[in-house]
Write a protein that holds these residues in place. Sequence first.
Motif, short mmCIF file in Angstrom:
data_model
loop_
_atom_site.label_atom_id
_atom_site.label_comp_id
_atom_site.label_asym_id
_atom_site.label_seq_id
_atom_site.Cartn_x
_atom_site.Cartn_y
_atom_site.Cartn_z
N ARG A 98 0.82 -1.21 0.00
CA ARG A 98 0.00 0.00 0.00
C ARG A 98 0.86 1.26 0.00
N GLU A 99 0.18 2.38 -0.24
CA GLU A 99 0.83 3.68 -0.41
C GLU A 99 1.86 4.00 0.69
N ASN A 100 1.46 3.83 1.97
CA ASN A 100 2.36 4.20 3.07
C ASN A 100 3.64 3.39 3.04
N ILE A 101 3.54 2.15 2.52
CA ILE A 101 4.71 1.27 2.45
C ILE A 101 5.56 1.62 1.23
N ARG A 102 4.88 1.93 0.15
CA ARG A 102 5.61 2.34 -1.07
C ARG A 102 6.42 3.61 -0.81
N ASN A 103 5.86 4.49 0.01
CA ASN A 103 6.57 5.74 0.33
C ASN A 103 7.90 5.50 1.03
N LEU A 104 8.07 4.32 1.62
CA LEU A 104 9.33 4.00 2.29
C LEU A 104 10.34 3.37 1.33
N GLY A 105 9.91 3.13 0.09
CA GLY A 105 10.83 2.56 -0.89
C GLY A 105 10.57 1.10 -1.20
N PHE A 106 9.54 0.52 -0.54
CA PHE A 106 9.18 -0.87 -0.86
C PHE A 106 8.14 -0.88 -1.97
N GLY A 107 7.84 -2.08 -2.48
CA GLY A 107 6.74 -2.23 -3.43
C GLY A 107 7.15 -2.28 -4.88
N ALA A 108 8.44 -2.50 -5.15
CA ALA A 108 8.86 -2.66 -6.55
C ALA A 108 8.39 -4.00 -7.12
N GLY A 109 7.98 -4.89 -6.24
CA GLY A 109 7.57 -6.21 -6.70
C GLY A 109 8.77 -7.04 -7.15
N MET A 110 9.90 -6.82 -6.51
CA MET A 110 11.14 -7.52 -6.88
C MET A 110 11.66 -8.42 -5.78
N GLY A 111 10.99 -8.43 -4.64
CA GLY A 111 11.48 -9.20 -3.49
C GLY A 111 11.51 -10.70 -3.77
N LEU A 112 10.35 -11.27 -4.06
CA LEU A 112 10.30 -12.72 -4.33
C LEU A 112 11.17 -13.10 -5.53
N PRO A 113 11.12 -12.34 -6.66
CA PRO A 113 12.03 -12.68 -7.76
C PRO A 113 13.51 -12.64 -7.35
N ASN A 114 13.89 -11.67 -6.51
CA ASN A 114 15.28 -11.63 -6.02
C ASN A 114 15.60 -12.88 -5.20
N MET A 115 14.65 -13.29 -4.36
CA MET A 115 14.90 -14.46 -3.50
C MET A 115 15.14 -15.70 -4.36
N LYS A 116 14.39 -15.82 -5.42
CA LYS A 116 14.56 -16.98 -6.31
C LYS A 116 15.89 -16.89 -7.06
N LYS A 117 16.18 -15.68 -7.55
CA LYS A 117 17.37 -15.49 -8.37
C LYS A 117 18.67 -15.74 -7.60
N TYR A 118 18.69 -15.33 -6.34
CA TYR A 118 19.95 -15.39 -5.59
C TYR A 118 20.11 -16.63 -4.72
N THR A 119 19.18 -17.61 -4.85
CA THR A 119 19.34 -18.85 -4.09
C THR A 119 19.36 -20.04 -5.06
N ASP A 120 19.84 -21.18 -4.55
CA ASP A 120 19.89 -22.37 -5.41
C ASP A 120 18.57 -23.12 -5.40
N SER A 121 17.81 -22.97 -4.32
CA SER A 121 16.46 -23.51 -4.35
C SER A 121 15.58 -22.69 -3.42
N MET A 122 14.29 -22.63 -3.75
CA MET A 122 13.34 -21.86 -2.94
C MET A 122 12.00 -22.57 -2.97
N LYS A 123 11.43 -22.77 -1.78
CA LYS A 123 10.14 -23.46 -1.68
C LYS A 123 9.19 -22.57 -0.88
N ILE A 124 7.98 -22.37 -1.44
CA ILE A 124 6.99 -21.54 -0.74
C ILE A 124 5.83 -22.43 -0.31
N ASP A 125 5.61 -22.53 0.99
CA ASP A 125 4.43 -23.21 1.52
C ASP A 125 3.52 -22.15 2.08
#
Lengths: 112, 140
Positions: free
Chosen positions: B98-125
Amino acid sequence: MTVNDISAKIKAKLICGSMDKEWNGVYVGDLLSRAMSHVEADNLWITIMPNTNTVAVASLTEAAAVILAEDVELPDEAIEAANTNGITVLTSPLSAYELCVSLNDLASGSAV
Amino acid sequence: MSDAVKFHFEVDGSDFSSAGAASVMVKKKLRQLGYPPDIIRKVSIAMYEGEINMVIHANGGTADVEVSDEEIVITLSDRGPGIPNVELAMQEGYSTARENIRNLGFGAGMGLPNMKKYTDSMKIDTVVGEGTTITMTVKL
Ligand SMILES: Nc1ncnc2c1ncn2[C@@H]1O[C@H](COP(=O)(O)OP(=O)(O)OP(=O)(O)O)[C@@H](O)[C@H]1O
Ligand SMILES: [Mg+2]
Protein backbone atom coordinates in the motif's frame (compact mmCIF):
# COMPACT_ATOMS: atom_id res chain seq x y z
CA MET A 1 39.36 7.37 -5.47
CA THR A 2 37.93 8.09 -2.02
CA VAL A 3 34.69 9.77 -1.00
CA ASN A 4 36.85 12.64 0.21
CA ASP A 5 38.17 13.14 -3.35
CA ILE A 6 34.68 13.88 -4.68
CA SER A 7 32.88 15.66 -1.85
CA ALA A 8 33.89 19.23 -2.75
CA LYS A 9 33.01 18.86 -6.43
CA ILE A 10 29.53 17.55 -5.64
CA LYS A 11 29.11 20.13 -2.83
CA ALA A 12 28.38 17.30 -0.42
CA LYS A 13 28.04 17.58 3.32
CA LEU A 14 28.99 14.55 5.45
CA ILE A 15 26.07 13.39 7.62
CA CYS A 16 27.79 10.41 9.18
CA GLY A 17 30.57 7.88 8.66
CA SER A 18 34.00 8.27 7.14
CA MET A 19 35.19 10.13 4.04
CA ASP A 20 38.13 7.74 3.65
CA LYS A 21 36.09 5.03 1.94
CA GLU A 22 37.32 3.98 -1.49
CA TRP A 23 34.53 3.85 -4.08
CA ASN A 24 34.08 2.25 -7.44
CA GLY A 25 30.91 2.47 -9.55
CA VAL A 26 27.57 4.18 -8.99
CA TYR A 27 23.94 3.06 -8.69
CA VAL A 28 20.98 5.45 -8.80
CA GLY A 29 17.52 4.48 -7.54
CA ASP A 30 14.99 4.67 -4.74
CA LEU A 31 13.24 1.30 -4.84
CA LEU A 32 14.85 -0.78 -2.12
CA SER A 33 14.54 -4.24 -3.64
CA ARG A 34 15.97 -2.96 -6.93
CA ALA A 35 18.84 -1.29 -5.07
CA MET A 36 19.35 -4.47 -3.05
CA SER A 37 20.23 -6.47 -6.16
CA HIS A 38 22.02 -3.71 -8.09
CA VAL A 39 24.19 -1.84 -5.59
CA GLU A 40 27.52 -3.62 -5.56
CA ALA A 41 30.23 -3.57 -2.94
CA ASP A 42 32.11 -0.23 -2.89
CA ASN A 43 29.49 1.52 -5.04
CA LEU A 44 28.19 4.99 -4.38
CA TRP A 45 24.39 4.78 -4.08
CA ILE A 46 22.53 7.92 -5.08
CA THR A 47 18.96 8.14 -3.75
CA ILE A 48 16.34 10.51 -2.38
CA MET A 49 14.93 7.82 -0.06
CA PRO A 50 16.23 8.68 3.39
CA ASN A 51 15.23 6.15 6.04
CA THR A 52 16.56 3.29 8.16
CA ASN A 53 15.72 0.82 5.41
CA THR A 54 18.09 2.70 3.11
CA VAL A 55 20.77 2.21 5.75
CA ALA A 56 20.02 -1.53 6.00
CA VAL A 57 20.33 -1.95 2.23
CA ALA A 58 23.58 0.07 2.16
CA SER A 59 24.94 -2.15 4.90
CA LEU A 60 23.91 -5.44 3.26
CA THR A 61 25.25 -4.42 -0.15
CA GLU A 62 28.46 -2.95 1.33
CA ALA A 63 28.01 0.32 -0.53
CA ALA A 64 30.95 2.70 -0.04
CA ALA A 65 28.54 5.55 0.68
CA VAL A 66 24.97 6.73 0.26
CA ILE A 67 24.65 10.11 -1.42
CA LEU A 68 21.31 11.80 -0.80
CA ALA A 69 20.46 14.07 -3.73
CA GLU A 70 18.55 17.37 -3.71
CA ASP A 71 19.56 18.29 -0.16
CA VAL A 72 17.55 15.43 1.32
CA GLU A 73 18.35 14.98 5.02
CA LEU A 74 18.58 11.73 6.98
CA PRO A 75 16.22 11.41 9.98
CA ASP A 76 17.86 10.98 13.41
CA GLU A 77 16.90 7.33 13.84
CA ALA A 78 18.47 6.55 10.47
CA ILE A 79 21.64 8.46 11.43
CA GLU A 80 21.80 6.35 14.57
CA ALA A 81 21.45 3.14 12.51
CA ALA A 82 24.10 4.36 10.07
CA ASN A 83 26.53 5.10 12.90
CA THR A 84 25.93 1.67 14.44
CA ASN A 85 26.64 -0.03 11.11
CA GLY A 86 29.51 2.22 10.02
CA ILE A 87 27.65 3.54 6.97
CA THR A 88 28.83 6.72 5.28
CA VAL A 89 26.03 9.10 4.23
CA LEU A 90 26.40 12.46 2.50
CA THR A 91 23.85 14.96 1.24
CA SER A 92 24.27 17.16 -1.81
CA PRO A 93 22.17 19.96 -3.33
CA LEU A 94 22.72 18.44 -6.79
CA SER A 95 20.08 16.30 -8.51
CA ALA A 96 20.76 12.63 -9.22
CA TYR A 97 21.52 13.53 -12.83
CA GLU A 98 23.92 16.33 -11.89
CA LEU A 99 25.62 14.02 -9.41
CA CYS A 100 26.14 11.39 -12.11
CA VAL A 101 27.61 13.93 -14.52
CA SER A 102 29.99 15.28 -11.87
CA LEU A 103 31.03 11.83 -10.73
CA ASN A 104 31.65 10.75 -14.30
CA ASP A 105 33.81 13.83 -14.89
CA LEU A 106 35.78 13.10 -11.72
CA ALA A 107 36.20 9.40 -12.48
CA SER A 108 37.34 10.05 -16.05
CA GLY A 109 39.70 12.82 -14.98
CA SER A 110 37.94 15.54 -16.96
CA ALA A 111 36.74 17.53 -13.95
CA VAL A 112 37.59 21.24 -13.98
CA MET B 1 33.56 -26.78 10.74
CA SER B 2 31.60 -29.94 11.45
CA ASP B 3 28.73 -28.84 13.70
CA ALA B 4 25.94 -26.87 12.05
CA VAL B 5 25.74 -23.22 13.08
CA LYS B 6 22.19 -22.02 13.76
CA PHE B 7 20.62 -18.62 14.20
CA HIS B 8 17.06 -17.86 15.24
CA PHE B 9 15.32 -14.47 15.12
CA GLU B 10 11.90 -13.16 16.05
CA VAL B 11 11.03 -10.59 13.38
CA ASP B 12 8.89 -7.75 14.72
CA GLY B 13 6.04 -6.91 12.40
CA SER B 14 5.12 -3.58 13.95
CA ASP B 15 8.31 -1.67 13.30
CA PHE B 16 9.10 -0.93 9.65
CA SER B 17 12.07 1.18 10.64
CA SER B 18 14.07 -1.64 12.22
CA ALA B 19 13.20 -4.06 9.42
CA GLY B 20 16.21 -5.92 8.08
CA ALA B 21 17.96 -6.20 11.45
CA ALA B 22 18.09 -10.02 11.39
CA SER B 23 19.62 -10.02 7.90
CA VAL B 24 22.23 -7.44 8.90
CA MET B 25 23.10 -9.63 11.91
CA VAL B 26 23.42 -12.81 9.83
CA LYS B 27 25.62 -11.04 7.33
CA LYS B 28 27.97 -9.93 10.12
CA LYS B 29 28.15 -13.46 11.51
CA LEU B 30 28.87 -15.03 8.12
CA ARG B 31 31.60 -12.50 7.61
CA GLN B 32 33.18 -13.33 10.95
CA LEU B 33 32.99 -17.01 10.02
CA GLY B 34 34.95 -16.20 6.86
CA TYR B 35 32.46 -17.11 4.12
CA PRO B 36 33.23 -15.80 0.61
CA PRO B 37 31.66 -12.44 -0.45
CA ASP B 38 29.49 -13.95 -3.21
CA ILE B 39 27.88 -16.40 -0.77
CA ILE B 40 27.32 -13.62 1.76
CA ARG B 41 25.77 -11.44 -0.94
CA LYS B 42 23.30 -14.16 -1.99
CA VAL B 43 22.26 -14.92 1.59
CA SER B 44 21.97 -11.20 2.43
CA ILE B 45 19.73 -10.39 -0.53
CA ALA B 46 17.48 -13.45 -0.16
CA MET B 47 17.09 -13.18 3.58
CA TYR B 48 16.55 -9.41 3.55
CA GLU B 49 13.76 -9.63 0.99
CA GLY B 50 12.07 -12.45 2.90
CA GLU B 51 12.45 -10.68 6.22
CA ILE B 52 11.00 -7.45 4.82
CA ASN B 53 8.07 -9.32 3.28
CA MET B 54 7.20 -10.79 6.68
CA VAL B 55 7.25 -7.29 8.17
CA ILE B 56 5.27 -5.46 5.48
CA HIS B 57 2.87 -8.21 4.37
CA ALA B 58 2.53 -10.63 7.28
CA ASN B 59 2.90 -8.77 10.57
CA GLY B 60 6.25 -10.37 11.41
CA GLY B 61 7.38 -13.95 11.96
CA THR B 62 10.49 -15.98 12.61
CA ALA B 63 13.73 -16.37 10.70
CA ASP B 64 16.04 -19.37 11.04
CA VAL B 65 19.39 -19.79 9.39
CA GLU B 66 21.29 -23.06 9.46
CA VAL B 67 24.82 -23.27 8.16
CA SER B 68 26.35 -26.67 7.43
CA ASP B 69 29.38 -27.78 5.45
CA GLU B 70 27.43 -27.98 2.19
CA GLU B 71 24.81 -25.25 2.34
CA ILE B 72 23.08 -22.38 4.11
CA VAL B 73 19.36 -22.91 4.68
CA ILE B 74 17.14 -19.91 5.43
CA THR B 75 13.62 -20.55 6.74
CA LEU B 76 11.16 -17.67 7.11
CA SER B 77 7.86 -18.46 8.74
CA ASP B 78 4.86 -16.22 9.40
CA ARG B 79 1.22 -16.43 10.44
CA GLY B 80 0.15 -13.70 8.06
CA PRO B 81 -2.55 -13.70 5.38
CA GLY B 82 -0.83 -16.21 3.08
CA ILE B 83 -0.26 -15.72 -0.66
CA PRO B 84 -3.41 -16.47 -2.72
CA ASN B 85 -1.62 -16.79 -6.08
CA VAL B 86 2.05 -17.68 -5.77
CA GLU B 87 2.69 -17.67 -9.51
CA LEU B 88 1.39 -14.10 -9.74
CA ALA B 89 3.31 -12.99 -6.63
CA MET B 90 6.53 -14.37 -8.15
CA GLN B 91 6.21 -12.12 -11.21
CA GLU B 92 8.59 -9.17 -11.39
CA GLY B 93 6.69 -5.97 -10.63
CA TYR B 94 3.69 -7.57 -8.90
CA SER B 95 3.03 -5.95 -5.53
CA THR B 96 0.11 -5.41 -3.21
CA ALA B 97 2.09 -2.97 -1.03
CA ARG B 98 0.00 0.00 0.00
CA GLU B 99 0.83 3.68 -0.41
CA ASN B 100 2.36 4.20 3.07
CA ILE B 101 4.71 1.27 2.45
CA ARG B 102 5.61 2.34 -1.07
CA ASN B 103 6.57 5.74 0.33
CA LEU B 104 9.33 4.00 2.29
CA GLY B 105 10.83 2.56 -0.89
CA PHE B 106 9.18 -0.87 -0.86
CA GLY B 107 6.74 -2.23 -3.43
CA ALA B 108 8.86 -2.66 -6.55
CA GLY B 109 7.57 -6.21 -6.70
CA MET B 110 11.14 -7.52 -6.88
CA GLY B 111 11.48 -9.20 -3.49
CA LEU B 112 10.30 -12.72 -4.33
CA PRO B 113 12.03 -12.68 -7.76
CA ASN B 114 15.28 -11.63 -6.02
CA MET B 115 14.90 -14.46 -3.50
CA LYS B 116 14.56 -16.98 -6.31
CA LYS B 117 17.37 -15.49 -8.37
CA TYR B 118 19.95 -15.39 -5.59
CA THR B 119 19.34 -18.85 -4.09
CA ASP B 120 19.89 -22.37 -5.41
CA SER B 121 16.46 -23.51 -4.35
CA MET B 122 13.34 -21.86 -2.94
CA LYS B 123 10.14 -23.46 -1.68
CA ILE B 124 6.99 -21.54 -0.74
CA ASP B 125 4.43 -23.21 1.52
CA THR B 126 1.48 -20.91 1.95
CA VAL B 127 -2.11 -21.26 3.12
CA VAL B 128 -4.50 -18.33 2.82
CA GLY B 129 -5.58 -17.22 6.27
CA GLU B 130 -2.89 -19.28 8.02
CA GLY B 131 0.52 -18.11 6.93
CA THR B 132 3.57 -18.62 4.78
CA THR B 133 6.82 -20.52 5.19
CA ILE B 134 9.60 -19.93 2.70
CA THR B 135 12.68 -22.16 2.67
CA MET B 136 15.72 -21.11 0.66
CA THR B 137 19.04 -22.86 0.17
CA VAL B 138 22.37 -21.40 -0.89
CA LYS B 139 24.97 -24.05 -1.75
CA LEU B 140 28.49 -23.55 -0.47
N1 LIG C 1 5.15 -13.37 3.64
C1 LIG C 1 4.15 -12.94 2.85
N2 LIG C 1 2.86 -13.01 3.29
C2 LIG C 1 1.84 -12.59 2.50
N3 LIG C 1 2.00 -12.08 1.26
C3 LIG C 1 3.26 -11.99 0.78
C4 LIG C 1 4.39 -12.40 1.54
N4 LIG C 1 5.50 -12.20 0.80
C5 LIG C 1 5.07 -11.69 -0.37
N5 LIG C 1 3.73 -11.54 -0.39
C6 LIG C 1 2.89 -11.06 -1.51
O1 LIG C 1 3.63 -11.19 -2.72
C7 LIG C 1 3.76 -9.90 -3.35
C8 LIG C 1 5.09 -9.81 -4.07
O2 LIG C 1 6.17 -9.83 -3.12
P1 LIG C 1 7.56 -9.14 -3.50
O3 LIG C 1 8.47 -9.26 -2.33
O4 LIG C 1 8.02 -9.70 -4.78
O5 LIG C 1 7.16 -7.62 -3.75
P2 LIG C 1 6.81 -6.48 -2.70
O6 LIG C 1 7.16 -6.93 -1.32
O7 LIG C 1 5.38 -6.09 -2.90
O8 LIG C 1 7.76 -5.30 -3.15
P3 LIG C 1 9.38 -5.24 -2.96
O9 LIG C 1 9.81 -6.55 -2.39
O10 LIG C 1 9.94 -5.03 -4.32
O11 LIG C 1 9.64 -4.10 -2.04
C9 LIG C 1 3.57 -8.89 -2.24
O12 LIG C 1 3.14 -7.64 -2.69
C10 LIG C 1 2.50 -9.60 -1.39
O13 LIG C 1 1.21 -9.44 -1.96
MG1 LIG D 1 9.04 -7.71 -0.93
